[in-house]
Design a protein around this motif. Structure first.
Motif, PDB file in Angstrom:
ATOM      1  N   VAL A  35      45.256  41.854  51.828  1.00  0.00           N
ATOM      2  CA  VAL A  35      45.129  40.878  50.742  1.00  0.00           C
ATOM      3  C   VAL A  35      45.019  39.497  51.362  1.00  0.00           C
ATOM      4  O   VAL A  35      45.448  39.267  52.498  1.00  0.00           O
ATOM      5  CB  VAL A  35      46.322  40.935  49.763  1.00  0.00           C
ATOM      6  CG1 VAL A  35      46.381  42.279  49.057  1.00  0.00           C
ATOM      7  CG2 VAL A  35      47.633  40.645  50.482  1.00  0.00           C
ATOM      8  N   LEU A  36      44.438  38.574  50.603  1.00  0.00           N
ATOM      9  CA  LEU A  36      44.280  37.202  51.066  1.00  0.00           C
ATOM     10  C   LEU A  36      45.120  36.293  50.185  1.00  0.00           C
ATOM     11  O   LEU A  36      45.034  36.339  48.954  1.00  0.00           O
ATOM     12  CB  LEU A  36      42.808  36.786  51.007  1.00  0.00           C
ATOM     13  CG  LEU A  36      42.440  35.521  51.785  1.00  0.00           C
ATOM     14  CD1 LEU A  36      42.613  35.746  53.281  1.00  0.00           C
ATOM     15  CD2 LEU A  36      41.004  35.114  51.484  1.00  0.00           C
ATOM     16  N   VAL A  37      45.941  35.461  50.815  1.00  0.00           N
ATOM     17  CA  VAL A  37      46.844  34.552  50.115  1.00  0.00           C
ATOM     18  C   VAL A  37      46.486  33.112  50.482  1.00  0.00           C
ATOM     19  O   VAL A  37      46.192  32.813  51.646  1.00  0.00           O
ATOM     20  CB  VAL A  37      48.311  34.845  50.495  1.00  0.00           C
ATOM     21  CG1 VAL A  37      49.249  33.874  49.807  1.00  0.00           C
ATOM     22  CG2 VAL A  37      48.676  36.282  50.141  1.00  0.00           C
ATOM     23  N   ILE A  38      46.506  32.229  49.478  1.00  0.00           N
ATOM     24  CA  ILE A  38      46.258  30.809  49.706  1.00  0.00           C
ATOM     25  C   ILE A  38      47.587  30.067  49.558  1.00  0.00           C
ATOM     26  O   ILE A  38      48.049  29.827  48.440  1.00  0.00           O
ATOM     27  CB  ILE A  38      45.238  30.233  48.702  1.00  0.00           C
ATOM     28  CG1 ILE A  38      43.980  31.095  48.664  1.00  0.00           C
ATOM     29  CG2 ILE A  38      44.894  28.796  49.056  1.00  0.00           C
ATOM     30  CD1 ILE A  38      43.201  31.111  49.945  1.00  0.00           C
ATOM     31  N   PRO A  39      48.264  29.716  50.662  1.00  0.00           N
ATOM     32  CA  PRO A  39      49.532  28.983  50.558  1.00  0.00           C
ATOM     33  C   PRO A  39      49.325  27.619  49.896  1.00  0.00           C
ATOM     34  O   PRO A  39      48.307  26.967  50.086  1.00  0.00           O
ATOM     35  CB  PRO A  39      49.972  28.814  52.017  1.00  0.00           C
ATOM     36  CG  PRO A  39      49.203  29.845  52.778  1.00  0.00           C
ATOM     37  CD  PRO A  39      47.903  29.982  52.059  1.00  0.00           C
ATOM     38  N   GLY A  40      50.316  27.221  49.104  1.00  0.00           N
ATOM     39  CA  GLY A  40      50.276  25.897  48.510  1.00  0.00           C
ATOM     40  C   GLY A  40      49.515  25.794  47.216  1.00  0.00           C
ATOM     41  O   GLY A  40      49.485  24.725  46.601  1.00  0.00           O
ATOM     42  N   CYS A  41      48.897  26.896  46.763  1.00  0.00           N
ATOM     43  CA  CYS A  41      48.192  26.855  45.480  1.00  0.00           C
ATOM     44  C   CYS A  41      49.193  26.739  44.342  1.00  0.00           C
ATOM     45  O   CYS A  41      50.378  27.056  44.494  1.00  0.00           O
ATOM     46  CB  CYS A  41      47.352  28.123  45.290  1.00  0.00           C
ATOM     47  SG  CYS A  41      45.811  28.111  46.183  1.00  0.00           S
ATOM     48  N   ALA A  86      44.352  29.803  54.598  1.00  0.00           N
ATOM     49  CA  ALA A  86      44.558  31.114  53.988  1.00  0.00           C
ATOM     50  C   ALA A  86      45.212  32.043  54.993  1.00  0.00           C
ATOM     51  O   ALA A  86      45.118  31.840  56.211  1.00  0.00           O
ATOM     52  CB  ALA A  86      43.221  31.703  53.514  1.00  0.00           C
ATOM     53  N   VAL A  87      45.881  33.063  54.458  1.00  0.00           N
ATOM     54  CA  VAL A  87      46.521  34.077  55.289  1.00  0.00           C
ATOM     55  C   VAL A  87      46.092  35.453  54.786  1.00  0.00           C
ATOM     56  O   VAL A  87      46.275  35.770  53.604  1.00  0.00           O
ATOM     57  CB  VAL A  87      48.060  33.973  55.247  1.00  0.00           C
ATOM     58  CG1 VAL A  87      48.685  35.047  56.141  1.00  0.00           C
ATOM     59  CG2 VAL A  87      48.526  32.586  55.659  1.00  0.00           C
ATOM     60  N   MET A  88      45.503  36.246  55.678  1.00  0.00           N
ATOM     61  CA  MET A  88      45.227  37.637  55.355  1.00  0.00           C
ATOM     62  C   MET A  88      46.416  38.478  55.803  1.00  0.00           C
ATOM     63  O   MET A  88      46.790  38.464  56.977  1.00  0.00           O
ATOM     64  CB  MET A  88      43.945  38.123  56.038  1.00  0.00           C
ATOM     65  CG  MET A  88      43.602  39.567  55.666  1.00  0.00           C
ATOM     66  SD  MET A  88      41.960  40.106  56.241  1.00  0.00           S
ATOM     67  CE  MET A  88      42.178  39.997  58.021  1.00  0.00           C
ATOM     68  N   GLU A  89      47.008  39.178  54.854  1.00  0.00           N
ATOM     69  CA  GLU A  89      48.163  40.028  55.133  1.00  0.00           C
ATOM     70  C   GLU A  89      47.705  41.486  55.116  1.00  0.00           C
ATOM     71  O   GLU A  89      47.115  41.955  54.140  1.00  0.00           O
ATOM     72  CB  GLU A  89      49.247  39.803  54.087  1.00  0.00           C
ATOM     73  CG  GLU A  89      49.740  38.363  54.023  1.00  0.00           C
ATOM     74  CD  GLU A  89      50.790  38.144  52.944  1.00  0.00           C
ATOM     75  OE1 GLU A  89      51.050  39.093  52.166  1.00  0.00           O
ATOM     76  OE2 GLU A  89      51.340  37.029  52.874  1.00  0.00           O
ATOM     77  N   ILE A  90      47.980  42.199  56.195  1.00  0.00           N
ATOM     78  CA  ILE A  90      47.538  43.585  56.349  1.00  0.00           C
ATOM     79  C   ILE A  90      48.764  44.479  56.449  1.00  0.00           C
ATOM     80  O   ILE A  90      49.688  44.201  57.216  1.00  0.00           O
ATOM     81  CB  ILE A  90      46.675  43.758  57.602  1.00  0.00           C
ATOM     82  CG1 ILE A  90      45.548  42.719  57.634  1.00  0.00           C
ATOM     83  CG2 ILE A  90      46.100  45.156  57.681  1.00  0.00           C
ATOM     84  CD1 ILE A  90      44.781  42.682  58.934  1.00  0.00           C
ATOM     85  N   THR A  91      48.775  45.544  55.662  1.00  0.00           N
ATOM     86  CA  THR A  91      49.871  46.519  55.694  1.00  0.00           C
ATOM     87  C   THR A  91      49.330  47.853  56.184  1.00  0.00           C
ATOM     88  O   THR A  91      48.404  48.414  55.594  1.00  0.00           O
ATOM     89  CB  THR A  91      50.496  46.697  54.302  1.00  0.00           C
ATOM     90  OG1 THR A  91      50.964  45.429  53.829  1.00  0.00           O
ATOM     91  CG2 THR A  91      51.673  47.667  54.358  1.00  0.00           C
ATOM     92  N   ASP A  92      49.905  48.337  57.272  1.00  0.00           N
ATOM     93  CA  ASP A  92      49.456  49.585  57.896  1.00  0.00           C
ATOM     94  C   ASP A  92      50.376  50.716  57.468  1.00  0.00           C
ATOM     95  O   ASP A  92      51.547  50.756  57.845  1.00  0.00           O
ATOM     96  CB  ASP A  92      49.466  49.426  59.420  1.00  0.00           C
ATOM     97  CG  ASP A  92      48.954  50.658  60.133  1.00  0.00           C
ATOM     98  OD1 ASP A  92      48.164  51.408  59.535  1.00  0.00           O
ATOM     99  OD2 ASP A  92      49.351  50.860  61.302  1.00  0.00           O
TER     100      ASP A  92
END
Length: 263
Positions: A35-41, A86-92
């Motif tokens: 997922v992609l997260v936009i910090p500070g939005c 932005a931060v892409m968070e990956i869960t394996d």
């Protein structure tokens, strides 16, 4: 409760495990959800956007295919240079049923922009190469670029920070695309051989106490197996004599493990 173990040390003593950069690149290239997260939005815009497909360009940027109406896409619409982080968070998640199924997480952070129209064909070709069978993106899909500023992984190998230069230079594990189906095949068709591997890390008589034996991870350096009893799990890493580069070499390496366990 977990214990860990190692058996059959590799002949290449300096190449026993993938680097942190390779592990992050493998997460990006593999089937792990992202997922992609936009910090500070604003709170209404903070909902993470599911990444439909991703690939890494030759320069080390991450190309992302997202829904056109996602918060990340809207934030990037009018962005230039480094305006939007932005931060892409990956869960394996392990592709086989096993207790404590999450194998690790990865984060790739940087600056988000739209891919210019002139660069879209090349970017889409990279995405199609990473995701064979990917449908041609329609009007409901947006193509974004994440210029990597830093990356981080916390997985079965441990936690490690990754510099953008190392991320760009690393390559994903050659087995990453096939790992899920290979582990599922081992679990479905080679249960007795997997159970026999217990003999390589301890007393053969103690192996009967492990009620479930599940292949947990596979890379060019070795196979990780989880042995579980009623109140404990034991992870063992079985290293190949040499790193493998593809399926033919993997078959030979797996046979070597099974033969050693049965000796």
């Amino acid at each position: 409760m977990f214990r860990t173990g190692r058996s059959l040390p590799a002949a290449d003593e300096d190449a026993r495990q993938p680097s942190g950069a390779e592990r992050v690149r493998t997460l990006v290239a593999g089937n792990a959800s992202a997922v992609l997260v936009i910090p500070g939005c604003e709170s209404s815009e903070r909902a993470p956007a599911t990444v439909d497909a991703r690939a890494v360009s030759p320069s080390g940027d991450v190309l992302l295919l997202l829904p056109v109406g996602s918060p990340a896409t809207r934030a990037a619409t009018h962005a230039t240079a480094d305006e939007v982080t932005a931060v892409m968070e990956i869960t394996d998640v392990a592709p086989v049923a096993v207790p404590h199924r999450i194998r690790g997480r990865g984060w790739v952070a940087g600056w988000l922009t739209h891919v210019p129209e002139a660069e879209r064909p090349a970017a889409l070709a990279l995405l199609a190469d990473e995701r064979p069978g990917l449908p041609e993106p329609g009007p409901g899909a947006a193509l974004l670029r994440l210029e990597v500023g830093e990356a981080y992984t916390d997985d079965l190998w441990g936690a490690e920070h990754v510099e953008p230069e190392d991320f760009a230079e690393a390559a994903p594990d050659p087995l990453a695309r096939h790992e899920a189906e290979l582990l599922q095949h081992l679990a479905a068709s080679h249960g007795s051989q997997l159970r026999s591997l217990c003999a390589l890390v301890g007393d053969r008589g103690a192996c009967a106490g492990w009620q479930r034996v599940v292949p947990l991870g596979l890379d060019r350096f070795g196979l990780r197996v989880r042995f579980c009893a009623a109140d404990a799990c034991f992870d063992a890493r079985f290293e190949f004599p040499h790193p493998v580069t593809g399926i033919p070499g993997l078959r030979t390496a797996i046979r070597h493990l099974f033969d050693a366990a049965g000796a």
